[in-house]
Design an enzyme around this catalytic site. Structure first.
Site, PDB file in Angstrom:
ATOM      1  N   ARG A 162       0.829  -1.215   0.000  1.00  0.00           N
ATOM      2  CA  ARG A 162       0.000   0.000   0.000  1.00  0.00           C
ATOM      3  C   ARG A 162       0.869   1.273   0.000  1.00  0.00           C
ATOM      4  O   ARG A 162       0.508   2.283   0.612  1.00  0.00           O
ATOM      5  CB  ARG A 162      -0.951   0.036   1.214  1.00  0.00           C
ATOM      6  CG  ARG A 162      -1.979  -1.067   1.247  1.00  0.00           C
ATOM      7  CD  ARG A 162      -2.952  -0.976   0.065  1.00  0.00           C
ATOM      8  NE  ARG A 162      -4.088  -1.851   0.247  1.00  0.00           N
ATOM      9  CZ  ARG A 162      -4.130  -3.127  -0.133  1.00  0.00           C
ATOM     10  NH1 ARG A 162      -3.096  -3.667  -0.741  1.00  0.00           N
ATOM     11  NH2 ARG A 162      -5.216  -3.853   0.069  1.00  0.00           N
ATOM     12  N   SER A 237     -10.846  -1.057   3.204  1.00  0.00           N
ATOM     13  CA  SER A 237     -10.104  -1.206   4.462  1.00  0.00           C
ATOM     14  C   SER A 237      -9.737   0.181   4.980  1.00  0.00           C
ATOM     15  O   SER A 237      -9.080   0.944   4.282  1.00  0.00           O
ATOM     16  CB  SER A 237      -8.808  -1.982   4.238  1.00  0.00           C
ATOM     17  OG  SER A 237      -9.067  -3.254   3.740  1.00  0.00           O
ATOM     18  N   GLU A 333      -5.268   3.512   6.451  1.00  0.00           N
ATOM     19  CA  GLU A 333      -4.885   3.350   5.046  1.00  0.00           C
ATOM     20  C   GLU A 333      -5.514   4.478   4.232  1.00  0.00           C
ATOM     21  O   GLU A 333      -4.980   4.943   3.232  1.00  0.00           O
ATOM     22  CB  GLU A 333      -5.373   1.994   4.532  1.00  0.00           C
ATOM     23  CG  GLU A 333      -4.846   1.681   3.161  1.00  0.00           C
ATOM     24  CD  GLU A 333      -5.702   0.700   2.384  1.00  0.00           C
ATOM     25  OE1 GLU A 333      -5.304   0.378   1.278  1.00  0.00           O
ATOM     26  OE2 GLU A 333      -6.772   0.292   2.866  1.00  0.00           O
TER      27      GLU A 333
HETATM   28  N1  EPU Z   1     -10.370 -11.181   9.900  1.00  0.00           N
HETATM   29  C1  EPU Z   1     -11.073 -11.326  11.069  1.00  0.00           C
HETATM   30  N2  EPU Z   1     -12.129 -10.493  11.276  1.00  0.00           N
HETATM   31  C2  EPU Z   1     -12.497  -9.549  10.396  1.00  0.00           C
HETATM   32  C3  EPU Z   1     -11.770  -9.389   9.199  1.00  0.00           C
HETATM   33  C4  EPU Z   1     -10.685 -10.240   8.974  1.00  0.00           C
HETATM   34  O1  EPU Z   1     -10.775 -12.170  11.904  1.00  0.00           O
HETATM   35  O2  EPU Z   1     -13.479  -8.849  10.656  1.00  0.00           O
HETATM   36  C5  EPU Z   1      -9.280 -12.134   9.627  1.00  0.00           C
HETATM   37  C6  EPU Z   1      -9.714 -13.120   8.555  1.00  0.00           C
HETATM   38  O3  EPU Z   1     -10.337 -14.225   9.088  1.00  0.00           O
HETATM   39  C7  EPU Z   1      -8.426 -13.496   7.905  1.00  0.00           C
HETATM   40  C8  EPU Z   1      -7.590 -12.244   8.046  1.00  0.00           C
HETATM   41  O4  EPU Z   1      -8.181 -11.459   9.078  1.00  0.00           O
HETATM   42  O5  EPU Z   1      -7.791 -14.525   8.562  1.00  0.00           O
HETATM   43  C9  EPU Z   1      -7.491 -11.476   6.767  1.00  0.00           C
HETATM   44  O6  EPU Z   1      -8.803 -11.091   6.330  1.00  0.00           O
HETATM   45  P1  EPU Z   1      -9.180 -10.826   4.810  1.00  0.00           P
HETATM   46  O7  EPU Z   1      -8.745 -11.970   3.975  1.00  0.00           O
HETATM   47  O8  EPU Z   1     -10.594 -10.423   4.749  1.00  0.00           O
HETATM   48  O9  EPU Z   1      -8.241  -9.635   4.372  1.00  0.00           O
HETATM   49  P2  EPU Z   1      -7.756  -8.318   5.136  1.00  0.00           P
HETATM   50  O10 EPU Z   1      -6.333  -8.513   5.530  1.00  0.00           O
HETATM   51  O11 EPU Z   1      -8.705  -7.952   6.201  1.00  0.00           O
HETATM   52  C10 EPU Z   1      -6.794  -7.279   2.946  1.00  0.00           C
HETATM   53  C11 EPU Z   1      -6.858  -5.990   2.203  1.00  0.00           C
HETATM   54  C12 EPU Z   1      -8.177  -5.876   1.449  1.00  0.00           C
HETATM   55  C13 EPU Z   1      -8.276  -7.061   0.492  1.00  0.00           C
HETATM   56  C14 EPU Z   1      -8.170  -8.355   1.294  1.00  0.00           C
HETATM   57  C15 EPU Z   1      -8.142  -9.575   0.418  1.00  0.00           C
HETATM   58  C16 EPU Z   1      -5.520  -4.439   3.500  1.00  0.00           C
HETATM   59  C17 EPU Z   1      -5.506  -3.243   4.390  1.00  0.00           C
HETATM   60  N3  EPU Z   1      -6.714  -4.875   3.120  1.00  0.00           N
HETATM   61  O12 EPU Z   1      -7.814  -7.256   3.943  1.00  0.00           O
HETATM   62  O13 EPU Z   1      -8.140  -4.699   0.668  1.00  0.00           O
HETATM   63  O14 EPU Z   1      -9.492  -7.033  -0.228  1.00  0.00           O
HETATM   64  O15 EPU Z   1      -6.935  -8.353   2.056  1.00  0.00           O
HETATM   65  O16 EPU Z   1      -6.915  -9.654  -0.225  1.00  0.00           O
HETATM   66  O17 EPU Z   1      -4.451  -4.947   3.152  1.00  0.00           O
HETATM   67  C18 EPU Z   1      -8.674  -2.403   0.776  1.00  0.00           C
HETATM   68  O18 EPU Z   1      -7.465  -2.183   0.774  1.00  0.00           O
HETATM   69  O19 EPU Z   1      -9.521  -1.458   0.769  1.00  0.00           O
HETATM   70  C19 EPU Z   1      -9.152  -3.762   0.783  1.00  0.00           C
HETATM   71  C20 EPU Z   1     -10.434  -4.075   0.876  1.00  0.00           C
END
Ligand code: EPU
Length: 337
Positions: A162, A237, A333
């Site tokens: 990012r 996010s 972010e």
């Molecule tokens: N998780 C939780 N609770 C939640 C959300 C997530 O426990 O409410 C856990 C999930 O179970 C999982 C881990 O956190 O084990 C990661 O969750 P997820 O795969 O949903 O991805 P994220 O890390 O929360 C990132 C990006 C998203 C992108 C997703 C999928 C960032 C800041 N965000 O989210 O990007 O869609 O991965 O690749 O890196 C964005 O930047 O606006 C965005 C939506």
């Protein structure tokens, strides 16, 4: 070109915050953009793309220039690859569909990310194991002060998680006007290793997915977890996933053994902020019209009439609690204006 005073920005930011621009102009060509910059040299300027990665906490006391440059085309191809150029004002997801419909590979995992093409290099957008740096070739940008056009190569952009040069060394100095991506025509590198995608494809009983099927799986996942800004104001996010030292991680893990993590290097790990926030009890909570989304704790939402300040306050409360509970600082972010 029509410069409008006291212009409402509610429709120009995906959080749906009511705020006003002192002056506003939409530009539809690079020449118009140069002209606006030239004719308003002394004016403070604010560059607005798709408005999908910002939180407006106040009116913008500047000339807001909305980059509405349209057009996408193939500029070069060989047997294996195709170079697609998109103007900055194209909607990102429409570009992704444009490439997938022609069976060009590389952007499919980033389906349905809100926002416009011109801002994608700024924060090196990414999802499901892919970032734009993986297919990015170069972008063209205009120097705000001199109106000179500069091409930034991938190396010059200095992409990170990012992150890019546009957030640091040349922050607020350039306006990105177009981006070139290099995509595959055959031997596509299908990347379905991200747990959510694997699960979704299994659910649909798909073994060797096409680009379209990967894209559809991503769309299904996003629609199930992430709110559509047209229905519920949000900026994706709100926080970055924090990268912390392994020492700190080990300490936190002693207290919270079930904490998830991804290795970044020998000395650093990334932890999912969504998990930290959910464990701290914020998921689905609502404070007036500001809240934390019920399916993805990393996403803050506007239920209708929240002010930017109210959403900012919720984000500060979350940061404070996360720091107190885990000793981890989570960073926004989204750009706070
Ligand atoms: N998780 C939780 N609770 C939640 C959300 C997530 O426990 O409410 C856990 C999930 O179970 C999982 C881990 O956190 O084990 C990661 O969750 P997820 O795969 O949903 O991805 P994220 O890390 O929360 C990132 C990006 C998203 C992108 C997703 C999928 C960032 C800041 N965000 O989210 O990007 O869609 O991965 O690749 O890196 C964005 O930047 O606006 C965005 C939506």
């Amino acid at each position: 070109m029509n410069i409008i005073s006291n212009f409402p920005l509610k429709k120009y930011n995906t959080f749906g915050i009511e705020a006003f621009a002192k002056k506003f102009v939409a530009v539809h060509s690079v020449d118009d953009l140069k002209k606006v910059l030239e004719e308003n040299k002394s004016e403070k300027k604010f560059i607005l793309g798709g408005g999908s990665n910002m939180l407006l906490t106040k009116d913008i006391d500047a000339l807001v220039i909305h980059i509405d440059l349209k057009g996408k085309k193939i500029i070069k191809e060989d047997e294996n690859f195709v170079w697609v150029e998109s103007q900055a004002g194209e909607n990102w997801h429409e570009l992704v569909l444009f490439t997938i419909n022609q069976n060009f590979g590389g952007l499919e995992n980033m389906s349905l990310i809100p926002g416009n093409v011109g801002t994608t290099p700024v924060q090196n957008i990414g999802a499901y194991g892919t970032e734009i740096k993986d297919t990015f070739v170069s972008c063209e940008a205009i120097n705000i002060d001199t109106q000179e056009v500069k091409t930034f190569s991938k190396e010059e952009c200095n992409f990170g998680y990012r992150e890019s040069i546009f957030k640091h060394e040349v922050k607020d100095q350039f306006i990105i006007t177009s981006v070139v991506f290099k995509l595959t025509k055959r031997n596509h590198k299908i990347n379905i290793s991200y747990g959510d995608i694997t699960a979704e494809l299994e659910k649909q009983n798909i073994k060797n997915p096409t680009l379209k099927e990967v894209s559809n799986a991503v769309i299904a996942i996003r629609q199930s977890k992430l709110p559509d800004p047209k229905e519920l104001g949000n900026s994706g996010s709100f926080f970055k996933n924090p990268i912390i030292s392994r020492n700190l991680f080990n300490k936190v893990k002693l207290k919270f053994p079930e904490i998830k993590h991804y290795d970044v290097s020998e000395s650093e790990v990334k932890v999912p902020a969504g998990w930290l926030i959910e464990q701290a009890g914020f998921k689905g909570k609502r404070f007036g019209d500001a809240g934390i989304h019920k399916n993805q704790a990393l996403v803050l939402v506007n239920y209708g009439n929240a002010t930017g300040q109210e959403i900012l306050n919720v984000s500060k409360e979350i940061q404070k609690t996360i720091f107190e509970k885990y000793g981890i600082h989570i960073e926004a972010e989204v750009n706070i204006i």
